[in-house]
Design an enzyme around this catalytic site. Structure first.
Site, PDB file in Angstrom:
ATOM      1  N   THR A  82       1.600  -1.093   0.844  1.00 50.13           N
ATOM      2  CA  THR A  82       1.283  -1.224   2.267  1.00 50.13           C
ATOM      3  C   THR A  82       2.021  -2.408   2.883  1.00 50.13           C
ATOM      4  O   THR A  82       2.511  -2.333   4.006  1.00 50.13           O
ATOM      5  CB  THR A  82      -0.240  -1.444   2.445  1.00 50.13           C
ATOM      6  OG1 THR A  82      -0.915  -0.411   1.739  1.00 50.13           O
ATOM      7  CG2 THR A  82      -0.634  -1.406   3.895  1.00 50.13           C
TER       8      THR A  82
ATOM      9  N   HIS B  50       5.469  -1.519   3.651  1.00 54.09           N
ATOM     10  CA  HIS B  50       5.523  -0.776   4.921  1.00 54.09           C
ATOM     11  C   HIS B  50       5.530  -1.756   6.107  1.00 54.09           C
ATOM     12  O   HIS B  50       6.249  -1.565   7.077  1.00 54.09           O
ATOM     13  CB  HIS B  50       4.319   0.161   5.056  1.00 54.09           C
ATOM     14  CG  HIS B  50       4.490   1.470   4.361  1.00 54.09           C
ATOM     15  ND1 HIS B  50       5.225   2.499   4.903  1.00 54.09           N
ATOM     16  CD2 HIS B  50       4.041   1.916   3.171  1.00 54.09           C
ATOM     17  CE1 HIS B  50       5.207   3.528   4.064  1.00 54.09           C
ATOM     18  NE2 HIS B  50       4.502   3.199   3.005  1.00 54.09           N
TER      19      HIS B  50
ATOM     20  N   CYS C 148     -21.583   4.142   4.987  1.00 57.81           N
ATOM     21  CA  CYS C 148     -22.089   2.857   4.497  1.00 57.81           C
ATOM     22  C   CYS C 148     -23.544   2.966   4.062  1.00 57.81           C
ATOM     23  O   CYS C 148     -23.943   2.407   3.044  1.00 57.81           O
ATOM     24  CB  CYS C 148     -21.964   1.783   5.584  1.00 57.81           C
ATOM     25  SG  CYS C 148     -20.304   1.100   5.710  1.00 57.81           S
TER      26      CYS C 148
ATOM     27  N   CYS D 107     -16.042   3.730   4.704  1.00 52.50           N
ATOM     28  CA  CYS D 107     -16.751   3.481   5.969  1.00 52.50           C
ATOM     29  C   CYS D 107     -16.016   4.145   7.137  1.00 52.50           C
ATOM     30  O   CYS D 107     -14.794   4.139   7.206  1.00 52.50           O
ATOM     31  CB  CYS D 107     -16.820   1.966   6.176  1.00 52.50           C
ATOM     32  SG  CYS D 107     -17.292   1.469   7.836  1.00 52.50           S
TER      33      CYS D 107
ATOM     34  N   ILE E  61      -0.057   0.751 -10.273  1.00 55.14           N
ATOM     35  CA  ILE E  61      -1.299   1.535 -10.255  1.00 55.14           C
ATOM     36  C   ILE E  61      -1.231   2.664 -11.280  1.00 55.14           C
ATOM     37  O   ILE E  61      -2.190   2.925 -12.011  1.00 55.14           O
ATOM     38  CB  ILE E  61      -1.583   2.074  -8.834  1.00 55.14           C
ATOM     39  CG1 ILE E  61      -1.954   0.899  -7.914  1.00 55.14           C
ATOM     40  CG2 ILE E  61      -2.698   3.122  -8.851  1.00 55.14           C
ATOM     41  CD1 ILE E  61      -2.173   1.288  -6.459  1.00 55.14           C
TER      42      ILE E  61
ATOM     43  N   ASP F 127       8.052   9.164 -14.250  1.00 54.03           N
ATOM     44  CA  ASP F 127       8.519   8.262 -13.197  1.00 54.03           C
ATOM     45  C   ASP F 127      10.034   8.435 -13.100  1.00 54.03           C
ATOM     46  O   ASP F 127      10.649   9.133 -13.915  1.00 54.03           O
ATOM     47  CB  ASP F 127       8.157   6.800 -13.525  1.00 54.03           C
ATOM     48  CG  ASP F 127       8.220   5.895 -12.294  1.00 54.03           C
ATOM     49  OD1 ASP F 127       7.182   5.708 -11.643  1.00 54.03           O
ATOM     50  OD2 ASP F 127       9.324   5.402 -11.967  1.00 54.03           O
TER      51      ASP F 127
ATOM     52  N   LEU G 225       0.095   7.998  -1.379  1.00 50.47           N
ATOM     53  CA  LEU G 225       0.098   8.425   0.028  1.00 50.47           C
ATOM     54  C   LEU G 225       1.457   8.987   0.415  1.00 50.47           C
ATOM     55  O   LEU G 225       2.463   8.280   0.337  1.00 50.47           O
ATOM     56  CB  LEU G 225      -0.209   7.232   0.939  1.00 50.47           C
ATOM     57  CG  LEU G 225      -1.580   6.586   0.778  1.00 50.47           C
ATOM     58  CD1 LEU G 225      -1.658   5.325   1.636  1.00 50.47           C
ATOM     59  CD2 LEU G 225      -2.674   7.561   1.155  1.00 50.47           C
TER      60      LEU G 225
HETATM   61 ZN    ZN Z   1     -19.527   1.894   7.836  1.00 49.56          ZN
END
Ligand code: ZN
Length: 350
Positions: free
Chosen positions: A45, A48, A104, A112, A180, A200, A269
């Site tokens: 990320t 990015h 949550c 969330c 990861i 890979d 992703l």
């Molecule tokens: Zn939440």
């Protein structure tokens, strides 16, 4: 705490980063901690954000410090903080839950509905000090290695994906051997997988995965991964498939290497649309159990990650290949972007 600090920031809405030498130290709210950052790791990320891709453009508001994977020592706590005290070592959970929404209040705060992300919606951690809501603090034992502390978060993504179902006695295919993927492969091996088959594009990453427990590694530039997995599984296919690259061709491969009724977990992703050319044969007729995974369960995954490390069966430090002071941010981001090594870590005190 009053004063300024050094921080790697996104200065403007354009590629690159900058080192701010006198960025204001963030001020703690009632439920926040101020953490002196001991180690912080670069995530995809962050690359990015550095490259200023459409993903970053739609989320990040410069100027702001960047970064989210970290550990450090608590130096100040807000008035309503109850469970953490000054001097504690903590690692940061980067999904900031609202505590009130459906997810949550039903035990899934890591997804969330109003989730904020550390270092994207809040100031980042590639700095001398970082702000962390108490709800996102994972307390570490005294004297804990801060570099391992910074890796608990990314390791948690792989562990969450890997432990979504059983791994023991299973043939597990792992597509992608970055940090990861290597840690997911190590988790599969630690949990008693029969074969851990890893693919890979980079030999150096495959070597890393092999040293951490992969039993078979394949370079997708040379090897036909689907054919190799079929060969190793008696023509049946893998029982569990973990896809960690987000590359459309690899995501399609993830379905093809899966045996009938296999579990296929998507973690990587995709940055462009994904086409599945034979959804009927590759997924529906196979009755695959397909799921996505994001972040870490709070705090189930953190307990699992800690257990895997404490048992001595997984050593996340094996994925660190580069360490830099904050000043060398350009070199650090280039090392991370080249994707040939493992994890790139900032040591702000260096
Ligand atoms: Zn939440």
């Amino acid at each position: 705490m009053k004063g300024t600090m050094r921080a790697v920031i996104k200065p403007t809405a354009a590629p690159g980063a900058a080192l701010a030498k006198d960025w204001p130290i963030p001020q703690v709210g009632p439920k926040d901690l101020l953490v002196k950052v001991k180690a912080a790791a670069i995530c995809g990320t962050d690359s990015h954000i550095y490259d200023w891709t459409p993903y970053a453009q739609s989320r990040v508001k410069p100027p702001t410090p960047i970064g989210h994977e970290f550990s450090g020592e608590v130096v100040e706590v807000g008035a309503l903080v109850e469970n953490i005290k000054v001097g504690d070592m903590v690692a940061g959970e980067t999904h900031i839950p609202c505590g009130k929404c459906l997810l949550c209040t039903t035990g899934q705060p890591h997804i969330c509905q109003n989730m904020l992300i550390l270092g994207i919606h809040t100031p980042g951690v590639f700095a001398e000090y970082a702000l962390l809501p108490e709800v996102c603090a994972w307390k570490l034992p005294k004297g804990y290695d801060p570099e391992i502390g910074a890796l608990l978060e990314p390791m948690g993504v792989g562990v969450h994906g890997a432990l979504l179902g059983p791994l023991h006695a299973a043939n597990v295919a792992v597509i992608g051997a970055g940090p990861i993927g290597a840690l997911a492969a190590a988790t599969a091996a630690a949990c008693g997988a029969k074969k851990v088959l890893v693919s890979d594009l980079e030999d150096v990453r495959l070597e890393m995965a092999k040293s951490m427990g992969a039993t078979h590694v394949y370079n997708a530039r040379r090897d036909d991964f689907v054919a190799e997995v079929m060969k190793e599984t008696g023509g049946v296919g893998a029982d569990v498939v973990l896809e960690i690259t987000g590359a459309p061709v690899a995501m399609e491969q993830a379905l093809k290497v899966a045996r009938k009724a296999a579990r296929v977990t998507f973690i990587g992703l995709p940055s462009k649309p994904v086409v599945f050319n034979d959804f009927s044969n590759d997924l529906i007729y196979k009755e695959l159990k397909v799921s996505g995974v994001t972040g870490r369960e709070m705090y189930n995954t953190w307990y699992q990650v800690s257990a895997l490390i404490d048992s001595g069966k997984v050593n996340p430090k094996q994925v660190i290949t580069h360490r830099f002071p904050l000043e060398d941010y350009d070199a650090a981001f280039i090392a991370a972007r080249d994707r040939v090594g493992g994890k790139v870590v900032f040591l702000p005190e260096a």
